[in-house]
Motif scaffolding. Structure first.
Motif, mmCIF file in Angstrom:
data_model
loop_
_atom_site.group_PDB
_atom_site.id
_atom_site.type_symbol
_atom_site.label_atom_id
_atom_site.label_comp_id
_atom_site.label_asym_id
_atom_site.label_seq_id
_atom_site.Cartn_x
_atom_site.Cartn_y
_atom_site.Cartn_z
ATOM 1 N N GLU A 97 33.792 -1.091 85.937
ATOM 2 C CA GLU A 97 34.752 -2.065 85.411
ATOM 3 C C GLU A 97 35.931 -1.373 84.762
ATOM 4 O O GLU A 97 37.069 -1.764 84.947
ATOM 5 C CB GLU A 97 34.070 -2.950 84.369
ATOM 6 N N ILE B 52 39.973 -1.727 85.762
ATOM 7 C CA ILE B 52 41.090 -2.056 84.891
ATOM 8 C C ILE B 52 42.174 -0.997 85.035
ATOM 9 O O ILE B 52 43.346 -1.279 85.219
ATOM 10 C CB ILE B 52 40.605 -2.138 83.431
ATOM 11 N N THR C 259 34.196 -3.847 96.797
ATOM 12 C CA THR C 259 33.135 -3.893 95.811
ATOM 13 C C THR C 259 33.422 -4.884 94.691
ATOM 14 O O THR C 259 32.512 -5.477 94.153
ATOM 15 C CB THR C 259 32.928 -2.502 95.181
ATOM 16 N N GLN C 260 34.694 -5.053 94.353
ATOM 17 C CA GLN C 260 35.030 -5.939 93.244
ATOM 18 C C GLN C 260 35.949 -7.041 93.746
ATOM 19 O O GLN C 260 36.899 -6.747 94.428
ATOM 20 C CB GLN C 260 35.790 -5.164 92.154
ATOM 21 N N ARG C 261 35.620 -8.224 93.448
ATOM 22 C CA ARG C 261 36.560 -9.256 93.818
ATOM 23 C C ARG C 261 36.483 -10.400 92.850
ATOM 24 O O ARG C 261 35.422 -10.742 92.416
ATOM 25 C CB ARG C 261 36.295 -9.768 95.212
#
Lengths: 318, 639, 288
Positions: free
Chosen positions: C11, C15, C286-288
């Motif tokens: 995370e 950012i 991987t991140q959405r």
């Protein structure tokens, strides 16, 4: 003992590869446009005696595979035929051009190791910091800058413009003069390689620094020097050494062009001249030489990996 | 007491009568309002909020929580090794030294020699290029002229303390099993005789029986050295078996701090109760598994409310109004529940529910075999970077049957061959020898089947895989994933409607069809995986460790859903697991696998209550709270 | 169970990532766009006829309506570079596209099906990969000869192993994941799994290698034409212009500097865009 056996096995595999490559190299003669005799004659007058001599020397009346066999056996004995241009033995032509190339290679290697590895490690450890980001940006430009194009820019800026360095030739055989002449070519050749090694080292260091064993070593109070050398550097070494093979193949093509740009009388320029003159025996000799070099370096990389990593050694023991 | 929780309470009271070691002086470790946040200071998002606790000399504190609870970050903050981008504030004092933003000099004096951290994964914790002995040698106390032989003796002694032979010193990590690596790591972490050991999920990556051995070892070493311990775990049973005190964390906050026995017998927070209830008992069948509804929130989304309020059955508007502070609720106990005074009796009643006499499992009606495996053999060849290939025998002549409507539990540890059986049944691997019959079709070699037979076989058997994080294609939306299956079924006219029905069946809103897997929690993903598996209306559903990767609170939901499907559609089940309490709840019959062979089989109650085979007994003894610590044996059984 | 620390770290990185609005990437994209415009309409954009000779204005420095001066035969350098974009870039694009189609398919199929053919292709790819591709191209084209499209074919053959290896190893990771098992279990056909399930997940690798293949081929083409191979000397290309300009570097330095800069800028832009695109896509996965 097991390691020696493993390396011997590798060696046999590489000999097989060399035989395949040598066959392809030999086929160049047949593939070049025009008849083989005409190619080998070059600019000599086509008298029946000369033609007969060439036919005898290259066994041109025999089937192709027999011709190859004769060529290969003489190649193994160090006889790669004669240069069409000068009539000299190909091996001695190559030998006379090698020193400059080897000096350029050594100079470049020093730059790559002295600049590339420390910068890569520093960038990887300080991930995301300003230094890392500028280095990452620079490597991308470095990777996109082919040695010959960069060479021209260096010639213009440091040779023609500033007049700091000579722009052409290898200079006299004196060491200082040689270093002076080889600086721009070495920088042109090394830039792309440094960029590659910086990226590889940086990625390897970043990967290693995130590993649990680094955290674990730090929490139990293992000294900073020990963590950096015994943990980070050793574990980084394997991927970096493995990248050496990649570096070599980039460097070989690069040398040919950089030597041409800077008119260095090395093996690379010899290759280009031989191609222009359709001097097939010399091209064959150089190509064969490069193949041996690639195979040898790959063997060394394997041996180095075995020395660094106990896991690969265990695999050898079975 | 006839439940394992009962046994745990019993054990805890027996082992820790006064819930502490030396309470005379100040605490060894004093943590006060510790906060951990990520991101730049002004826009920092909290990950751990206002955590305070003490650890006294000789005391063992368990920090229990699910993923995202902040338990690991708390530990990392204590040893000053937070990942890049995270920063801690508040106060952490160790024997008078302030550790927040401490200088390198302070840390050098503390790390290893006074505080040490043991990490979760034994496979990544040791330097792969260094022998076990070298790890110990570099960590042994400095100073003094150690001769070579003296050092070798010392290394041998240290390895002996963790139950390993002296020869292990010569071996590299990759030559050791997981359990042995964790023992080496423990010896290394203890090499400078720290006063406090922080162990972060030290047994999670290990097999059940190895886990029990390592926990015993940890316990006995702590006792003999009088060392303090912080044990971080997601498993209440593990904490109960080792710790004097337990601190329950949830979404970055502490919800309860209690002596172990008190927490086990009488939880003082609804979440603690939920955790106790979510863990199914191994001793008896429970008619309805109690699940905590919903899933764990991100720490920063519950900054100004009780972190658990959204999932709490006792929540009132006042719970969401502000973040309730920890308040004393008994001797050495604190709880962050605002309404504890009113609801405590209800919590007690809910817990006693678990202890009630076992309801008889529903009667089973077993039809003809839907799947029959005869003398199945499979050997895998793995080639290494260099050298010869290695052979591992996964299945060594396994025969088993699954009846129509029956639920069979397949129990075993790593290397037992349980997953290989599942993959053979699904046609994902071809066995070397033996026969697999699926409702009359011989599917021993999938490649030889024609298209029609293959389709038929696919209709009969479907599977739910272990890891919901990788068993859904991250690039496809949930709806696309489900529609793809429905299209294959061929009889679906309105696939949008059918997708919504499927989602409803597994308890998810229809709007989830638009989402991608990343937007779902682990439990929700596993529900989608179940929906995908039952979309083809299979007669046999293979569940390969379907809850092993899930948080405790999500496990019960998924298990209950699977039981529901089993009952409602009379689907046969092959339930593969290493967890005996799960198999107690899910299976009519148990097959125990060990090194590729069936070692015991029988109906669930018989196998679990009176096991025959020594290995089955070992498995049952390995369940943390059901055993008393005893002498430890070196772990050498696995390669 | 994923460790708290790891997920939190991810995370944190996310950012960090979002904060960097990639101005550089935008610039690189614009550079490549401009190059593409020249490829399509370079001849039309050229201020003068690129082959119009003027012996009076031989090797002139910039001036007299020639923004970058003239070459030995008095032809306008800018016009030659603009119209040379086509032969300098189309070949590399074809090489990269060919690699993408053949290499990615072979790589994914190899990873999915495995077996003897996969092993053979992989061994061959490993072998060719260890050889200096550009040198082989120089030798083959120099000795055997060959025009533009033969050059494209040779470079395509020599870059394929790179593409196959990368796509295969990326696909190998995916093929072992349970979602592929799940797709097989459901009964989805092999090719559908390859293109619909595996491909979207290795897209970052595919996109990045496409751009890297392009860079390799661009540099290869320029190098070959610098040596007088591949592109017929009469038709303008950046490499040939560079070669012509080197001997006249004192008279009109722009004749050699401009094509050198063009090559470096185009290659760097594509490399950076590939790098950035890889990170972006890998991240989006991987991140959405």
């Amino acid at each position: 003992m097991a390691i020696v056996l493993f390396l011997l096995k590798r060696l046999v595999g590489m000999v097989v590869i060399l035989i395949i490559v040598s066959f392809l190299v030999f086929s160049l003669l047949a593939l070049s446009p025009g008849s083989v005799v005409a190619t080998l004659l070059g600019t000599q007058p086509s008298t029946p005696q000369v033609v007969a001599a060439i036919k005898a020397q290259y066994h041109l009346n025999d089937p192709f595979l027999v011709q190859y066999w004769h060529w290969l056996t003489s190649a193994v004995h160090g006889d790669l035929g004669r240069s069409i241009q000068s009539g000299e033995a190909v091996t001695s032509v190559i030998a006379s051009h090698l020193p400059v190339t080897l000096e350029l290679a050594a100079y470049t290697l020093v730059l790559v190791v002295v600049v590339g590895i420390p910068v890569g490690m520093a960038a990887g450890i300080g991930r995301g910091r300003l230094f890392d980001r500028s280095v990452s940006g620079a490597t991308i430009v470095g990777m996109g800058a082919p040695g010959f194009a960069l060479g021209i820019l260096l010639i213009y800026v440091f040779g023609v413009g500033l007049g700091w360095f000579p722009v052409y030739g290898a200079g006299s055989s004196q060491a200082i003069d040689r270093v002076y002449h080889l600086t721009l070519p070495a920088v042109a050749l090394a830039t792309g390689l440094v960029a590659l090694i910086v990226r590889q080292t940086r990625a390897a260091v970043m990967d290693v620094m995130e590993q649990d064993y680094i955290t674990f070593a730090r929490t139990r109070g293992v000294g900073r020097a020990r963590v950096m050398l015994g943990y980070a550097l050793r574990n980084t070494a394997l991927p970096v050494v493995t990248a050496a093979g990649l570096l070599l193949i980039v460097a070989i093509s690069g040398t040919v062009l950089v030597e041409t740009v800077f008119s260095l009388p090395g093996a690379g320029q010899l290759m280009v001249q031989a191609i222009e003159a359709k001097n097939v025996p010399v091209v064959q000799g150089l190509a064969f030489f490069v193949a041996v070099l690639v195979v040898a370096v790959n063997l060394l990389v394997d041996a180095a990996a075995l020395m660094i990593d106990p896991r690969t050694r265990a695999g050898v023991r079975g | 007491m006839n439940t394992e929780e009962g046994a745990a309470r019993d054990l805890a009271t027996h082992l820790h009568p006064d819930d502490a070691g030396d309470r005379s002086g100040a605490a060894l470790l004093h943590v006060e309002r510790l906060n951990v946040a990520v991101g730049p200071v002004r826009r920092a998002r909290p990950l751990v909020r206002d955590v305070s606790f003490d650890v006294h000399r000789g005391q063992a504190l368990g920090i229990v929580g699910e993923s995202g609870s902040g338990k690991s970050l708390t530990a990392r903050a204590v040893v000053g090794l937070l990942p890049a981008g995270l920063h801690a504030s508040g106060s952490v004092t160790f024997d008078g030294h302030q550790l927040i933003d401490a200088e390198r000099r302070t840390w050098r004096a503390l790390r290893g020699s006074r505080v040490s951290l043991l990490l979760q994964d034994p496979f990544t914790m040791l330097n792969p290029l260094q022998t076990a002995g070298a790890h110990l040698a570099e960590s042994l106390p400095r100073g003094g002229h150690h001769s070579r032989s003296r050092q070798r003796d010392e290394i041998a002694r240290r390895l002996g303390e963790v139950g390993l032979a002296a020869e292990v010193a010569e071996q590299y990590p990759f030559q050791l099993s997981g359990g042995m690596r964790q023992r080496v790591a423990l010896a290394v972490a203890l090499a400078r005789d720290p006063e406090l050991l922080i162990a972060d999920e030290p047994t999670t990556a290990l097999d059940v029986t190895t886990q029990a051995e390592v926990l015993e070892l940890l316990q006995s070493i702590r006792r003999s050295r009088g060392m303090s311990l912080i044990l971080i775990t997601h498993d209440l049973r593990v904490a109960f078996s080792v710790c004097d005190r337990v601190q329950v964390m949830y979404a970055g906050s502490v919800l309860e701090q209690s002596p172990t026995a008190a927490l086990a017998a009488d939880p003082a927070h609804p979440y603690s109760l939920g955790l106790l209830l979510a863990d199914p008992p191994v001793t008896h069948y429970v008619a309805e598994l109690t699940a905590i509804p919903g899933s764990v929130p991100q720490a920063d989304t519950v900054a100004d409310t009780c972190a658990f309020a959204a999932r709490c059955s006792w929540a009132q508007p006042e719970c969401a109004a502000a973040r309730p502070p920890l308040a004393p609720v008994g001797p050495n106990r604190t709880s962050a529940c605002l309404r504890l005074g009113e609801i405590h009796p209800e919590l007690r009643a809910a817990l006693s529910h678990l202890d009630q006499p076992a309801a008889p499992p529903p009667a089973l009606t077993v039809g003809d075999p839907i799947a029959a495996i005869t003398e199945l053999r499979k050997t895998f060849h793995t080639s290494r970077l260099a050298g010869r290939a290695r052979r591992t025998t996964a299945l060594d002549g396994v025969s088993l049957q699954i009846g129509e409507g029956e639920s069979v539990g397949l129990v075993g540890e790593t290397g037992s061959g349980k997953t290989t059986i599942a993959r053979a049944l699904l046609g994902l691997i071809t066995p070397d020898a033996g026969r697999i019959d699926l409702a009359g079709i011989d599917i021993s070699n999938y490649r030889r089947l024609d298209r029609r037979q293959r389709r038929q076989a696919r209709r009969i058997v479907q599977a739910v895989f272990q890891d919901p994080y990788t068993s859904l294609n991250p690039a496809l939306s949930i709806g696309t994933t489900l529609r793809e299956v429905l299209d294959l079924r061929g009889d679906v006219t309105d696939s949008r409607h059918e997708t919504a029905d499927l989602l409803g069946l597994v308890g998810l809103p229809a709007s989830y069809a638009q989402r991608r897997p990343v937007a779902l929690s682990g439990g929700e993903r596993q529900r989608v995986a179940i929906a995908r598996a039952i979309a083809l209306r299979p007669r046999l559903l293979i569940c390969d460790e379907p809850v092993a990767a899930l948080d405790v609170s999500a496990q019960a939901q998924v298990l209950e859903l699977l039981r529901d499907i089993h009952r409602r559609y009379n689907t046969s089940m092959l339930f593969i697991t290493h967890d005996l309490s799960v198999v107690r709840q899910m299976a009519d019959r148990i097959i125990v696998l060990y090194h590729g062979q069936v070692v015991e089989t029988g109906d669930t109650a018989t196998v679990l209550d009176s096991p025959n085979h020594p290995y089955t007994r070992r498995l049952i003894n390995a369940i943390p709270s059901a055993q008393a610590p005893s002498g430890h044996a070196p772990d050498r059984s696995e390669p | 169970m994923t460790s708290d620390v790891r997920s939190d770290q991810a995370e944190g990185a996310a950012i960090d990532h979002l904060q960097r609005v990639p101005v550089v990437a935008v610039i690189c994209g614009l550079v490549l766009l401009a190059v593409l415009v020249c490829v399509v309409a370079g001849g039309w954009l050229a201020p003068q006829d690129p082959s119009a000779q003027n012996p009076l204005l031989s090797a002139m420095a910039p001036g007299h309506g020639h923004l970058l001066g003239t070459d030995e035969l008095g032809r306008d350098v800018l016009s030659r570079l603009l119209s040379g974009a086509r032969s300098s870039v189309v070949g590399p694009l074809v090489v990269a596209a060919g690699c993408l189609l053949i290499g990615a398919t072979l790589g994914m199929a190899g990873a999915y099906f495995g077996g003897v053919v996969d092993t053979a292709v992989n061994r061959l790819a490993d072998m060719v990969y260890a050889l200096p591709a550009l040198l082989i191209a120089i030798v083959v084209l120099g000795v055997v000869g060959g025009g533009y499209w033969i050059t494209v074919a040779v470079l395509l053959l020599l870059s394929l192993p790179y593409e196959i290896r990368l796509c295969r190893s990326a696909a190998m990771v995916e093929v072992r994941l349970p979602y592929v098992d799940a797709a097989r279990t459901i009964g989805i056909s092999a090719w559908r799994i390859i293109f619909r399930h595996v491909l979207p997940n290795i897209l970052p690798t595919v996109v990045a290698t496409f751009l890297l293949d392009f860079v390799g081929a661009l540099v290869g083409f320029a190098a070959l034409s610098y040596l007088g191979l591949g592109v017929p000397p009469s038709s303008p290309s950046w490499g040939t212009t560079l070669a012509e300009g080197q001997s006249l570097i004192t008279q009109n330095p722009w004749l050699s500097i401009a094509p050198a800069v063009l090559i470096i800028v185009t290659a760097s832009s594509a490399t950076l865009l590939g790098d950035w695109g890889h990170e972006l896509l890998a991240h989006a996965g991987t991140q959405r």
